[in-house]
Motif scaffolding. Sequence first.
Motif, short mmCIF file in Angstrom:
data_model
loop_
_atom_site.label_atom_id
_atom_site.label_comp_id
_atom_site.label_asym_id
_atom_site.label_seq_id
_atom_site.Cartn_x
_atom_site.Cartn_y
_atom_site.Cartn_z
N ASN A 2 -99.06 58.58 -13.68
CA ASN A 2 -98.73 57.53 -14.42
C ASN A 2 -99.77 56.30 -14.28
N ASP A 20 -92.62 51.97 -12.72
CA ASP A 20 -91.78 53.06 -12.54
C ASP A 20 -92.56 54.44 -12.99
N THR A 22 -92.38 56.76 -14.97
CA THR A 22 -92.21 56.95 -16.21
C THR A 22 -93.05 55.99 -17.08
N ALA A 23 -93.38 55.04 -16.56
CA ALA A 23 -94.35 54.10 -17.19
C ALA A 23 -95.99 54.67 -17.04
N TRP A 38 -91.22 48.72 -15.91
CA TRP A 38 -90.24 49.39 -15.69
C TRP A 38 -90.50 50.77 -16.89
N PRO A 39 -89.33 51.41 -16.92
CA PRO A 39 -89.53 52.99 -17.58
C PRO A 39 -89.92 52.85 -19.06
N MET A 40 -90.98 53.76 -19.23
CA MET A 40 -91.48 54.21 -20.37
C MET A 40 -92.48 52.90 -21.04
N GLN A 59 -90.75 45.04 -19.42
CA GLN A 59 -89.49 45.78 -19.32
C GLN A 59 -89.41 47.25 -20.26
N ASP A 60 -88.58 48.09 -20.15
CA ASP A 60 -88.65 49.23 -20.69
C ASP A 60 -88.88 49.51 -22.14
N HIS A 89 -87.33 44.39 -23.50
CA HIS A 89 -87.36 45.96 -23.78
C HIS A 89 -87.94 46.17 -25.23
N LYS A 170 -87.02 44.99 -8.69
CA LYS A 170 -88.15 45.76 -8.15
C LYS A 170 -88.19 46.14 -6.87
N HIS A 173 -85.63 48.76 -6.12
CA HIS A 173 -86.09 50.10 -6.73
C HIS A 173 -87.23 50.79 -5.80
#
Length: 176
Positions: A2, A20, A22-23, A38-40, A59-60, A89, A170, A173
């Motif tokens: 990633n 993340d 998935t990012a 964050w994700p994606m 953010q996501d 987001h 974070k 996480h």
Amino acid sequence: MNVRQFKQNAPQLAKNVYIDPTALVIGSVSLAEDVSIWPMAVLRGDVNFIHIGARTNIQDGTIIHVNHKTEKNPKGDPTIIGEDVTVGHQAVIHACTIHDRVLIGISATVLDNAVVESDIIVGAGSLVPPNKILESGFLYLGSPVKKIRPLSEEELHHLRYSAEHYVKLKNEHRNH
């Protein structure tokens, strides 16, 4: 993976950065200390650079991109985001500059060569059009954005609080 290089440009990550799994972070991207992605979220520095300042959180589902170099615009347009910024987001941030202590609301869009000065809230779903300059200290809403009112002391405090909260989150996480 990633975090990946594009041509000769590899992302530069300061200490305590969280990305993340998935990012996606590609190319000429620099992330300062305590940044969280964050994700994606997608940060694509393939044809110009992206710089994200300390304690900023992306953010996501947010997309951050740049403009390539052309004959008319030999430097192209990077994306520069300052310190203590919260990007909500699914925001879209494209080839612009965002200064310090800013909140970009959920699903907001900031376009080419726009400048968001420090201490600003851009409300959810708002559109900052190309070349627009947002003056420090105000709430902006709408599509296109309009200056609504000065920020309250509580809102100004919340800009720093949001960044601090995301640094703590974070870290949780990273340590999980």
